[in-house]
Design an enzyme around this catalytic site. Structure first.
Site, PDB file in Angstrom:
ATOM      1  N   HIS A   1       9.080  -9.017   0.949  1.00  0.00           N
ATOM      2  CA  HIS A   1       8.963  -7.842   0.071  1.00  0.00           C
ATOM      3  C   HIS A   1       9.727  -8.140  -1.217  1.00  0.00           C
ATOM      4  CE1 HIS A   1       7.785  -4.868   3.352  1.00  0.00           C
ATOM      5  NE2 HIS A   1       8.311  -5.840   4.082  1.00  0.00           N
TER       6      HIS A   1
ATOM      7  N   HIS B   1       5.917 -12.197   5.629  1.00  0.00           N
ATOM      8  CA  HIS B   1       5.809 -11.678   4.264  1.00  0.00           C
ATOM      9  C   HIS B   1       7.184 -11.351   3.714  1.00  0.00           C
ATOM     10  CE1 HIS B   1       5.398  -8.342   7.118  1.00  0.00           C
ATOM     11  NE2 HIS B   1       6.056  -7.596   6.235  1.00  0.00           N
TER      12      HIS B   1
ATOM     13  N   GLU C   1       6.457  -4.741  10.877  1.00  0.00           N
ATOM     14  CA  GLU C   1       5.256  -4.040  11.361  1.00  0.00           C
ATOM     15  C   GLU C   1       4.044  -4.955  11.389  1.00  0.00           C
ATOM     16  OE1 GLU C   1       4.675  -0.608   8.919  1.00  0.00           O
ATOM     17  OE2 GLU C   1       6.513   0.360   9.612  1.00  0.00           O
ATOM     18  N   VAL C   2       3.960  -5.846  10.415  1.00  0.00           N
ATOM     19  CA  VAL C   2       2.798  -6.738  10.317  1.00  0.00           C
ATOM     20  C   VAL C   2       3.259  -8.162  10.641  1.00  0.00           C
ATOM     21  CG1 VAL C   2       0.969  -7.630   8.841  1.00  0.00           C
ATOM     22  CG2 VAL C   2       1.726  -5.255   8.571  1.00  0.00           C
TER      23      VAL C   2
ATOM     24  N   ASN D   1      11.571  -8.776   6.923  1.00  0.00           N
ATOM     25  CA  ASN D   1      11.876  -8.169   8.210  1.00  0.00           C
ATOM     26  C   ASN D   1      11.367  -9.084   9.319  1.00  0.00           C
ATOM     27  OD1 ASN D   1      12.876  -5.812   6.934  1.00  0.00           O
ATOM     28  ND2 ASN D   1      10.798  -5.025   6.703  1.00  0.00           N
TER      29      ASN D   1
ATOM     30  N   ILE E   1       0.827  -1.214   0.000  1.00  0.00           N
ATOM     31  CA  ILE E   1       0.000   0.000   0.000  1.00  0.00           C
ATOM     32  C   ILE E   1       0.865   1.269   0.000  1.00  0.00           C
ATOM     33  CG2 ILE E   1      -0.259   0.367   2.512  1.00  0.00           C
ATOM     34  CD1 ILE E   1      -3.317   0.599   1.951  1.00  0.00           C
TER      35      ILE E   1
HETATM   36  P1  5GP Z   1       6.982  -4.951   7.447  1.00  0.00           P
HETATM   37  O1  5GP Z   1       7.477  -3.635   7.982  1.00  0.00           O
HETATM   38  O2  5GP Z   1       6.108  -5.673   8.448  1.00  0.00           O
HETATM   39  O3  5GP Z   1       8.076  -5.801   6.880  1.00  0.00           O
HETATM   40  O4  5GP Z   1       6.105  -4.590   6.182  1.00  0.00           O
HETATM   41  C1  5GP Z   1       4.728  -4.396   6.237  1.00  0.00           C
HETATM   42  C2  5GP Z   1       4.324  -3.810   4.901  1.00  0.00           C
HETATM   43  O5  5GP Z   1       2.908  -3.922   4.782  1.00  0.00           O
HETATM   44  C3  5GP Z   1       4.669  -2.337   4.742  1.00  0.00           C
HETATM   45  O6  5GP Z   1       5.508  -2.163   3.599  1.00  0.00           O
HETATM   46  C4  5GP Z   1       3.315  -1.659   4.570  1.00  0.00           C
HETATM   47  O7  5GP Z   1       3.336  -0.591   3.654  1.00  0.00           O
HETATM   48  C5  5GP Z   1       2.420  -2.800   4.111  1.00  0.00           C
HETATM   49  N1  5GP Z   1       1.026  -2.681   4.493  1.00  0.00           N
HETATM   50  C6  5GP Z   1       0.550  -2.370   5.736  1.00  0.00           C
HETATM   51  N2  5GP Z   1      -0.799  -2.375   5.728  1.00  0.00           N
HETATM   52  C7  5GP Z   1      -1.171  -2.691   4.459  1.00  0.00           C
HETATM   53  C8  5GP Z   1      -2.449  -2.847   3.831  1.00  0.00           C
HETATM   54  O8  5GP Z   1      -3.510  -2.693   4.431  1.00  0.00           O
HETATM   55  N3  5GP Z   1      -2.446  -3.187   2.518  1.00  0.00           N
HETATM   56  C9  5GP Z   1      -1.295  -3.376   1.816  1.00  0.00           C
HETATM   57  N4  5GP Z   1      -1.417  -3.717   0.529  1.00  0.00           N
HETATM   58  N5  5GP Z   1      -0.079  -3.238   2.382  1.00  0.00           N
HETATM   59  C10 5GP Z   1      -0.009  -2.907   3.687  1.00  0.00           C
END
Ligand code: 5GP
Length: 115
Positions: A103, A101, A96-97, A88, A31
């Site tokens: 990237h 996942h 964050e999530v 991550n 997003i």
């Molecule tokens: P992390 O920091 O956990 O490795 O990456 C989480 C990613 O999820 C971030 O790049 C963030 O932009 C993406 N993200 C968070 N919420 C959403 C969402 O509701 N939809 C989509 N498509 N991506 C999301």
């Protein structure tokens, strides 16, 4: 029903621009893209983070995530020039999530070291 925003994307409770789907893997556009191509590749089962992975149990699933990344990179035309895969893990990893996942980042040269 899962606990994270990504479970809601899997369940189609919230929208996402889906790029690839199989029985086990889903991929959709980030997003908040950090590169011209920024796709998130996730398993459909809930695994919070890399440190929860078990090689014997998850080897096939991980292979399928890498296959998906390669297919998407080819389909989106970034395979030849190269790309970056990032996972991550935990607070210091910048996660964050808490649904595993990968990237897939591409479409521009990446720098090193990461921030
Ligand atoms: P992390 O920091 O956990 O490795 O990456 C989480 C990613 O999820 C971030 O790049 C963030 O932009 C993406 N993200 C968070 N919420 C959403 C969402 O509701 N939809 C989509 N498509 N991506 C999301």
């Amino acid at each position: 029903m899962g606990n994270t925003i990504f479970s809601k994307i899997i369940d189609r409770e919230i929208p996402a621009k889906i790029i690839f789907e199989s029985d086990t893997v889903l991929a959709f556009q980030d997003i908040k893209p950090q590169a011209p191509v920024h796709v998130l590749i996730i398993p459909k089962i809930e695994i919070p983070k890399v440190s929860d992975l078990k090689g014997k149990e998850h080897a096939q699933l991980l292979g399928e995530m890498f296959d998906a990344a390669n297919k998407i990179a080819k389909d989106l035309g970034i395979s030849e020039d190269g790309f970056r895969l990032v996972i991550n893990c935990g607070p210091n990893g910048g996660q964050e999530v808490y649904h595993l996942h990968m990237h897939l980042l591409g479409g521009r040269p990446m720098t090193w070291p990461p921030g």
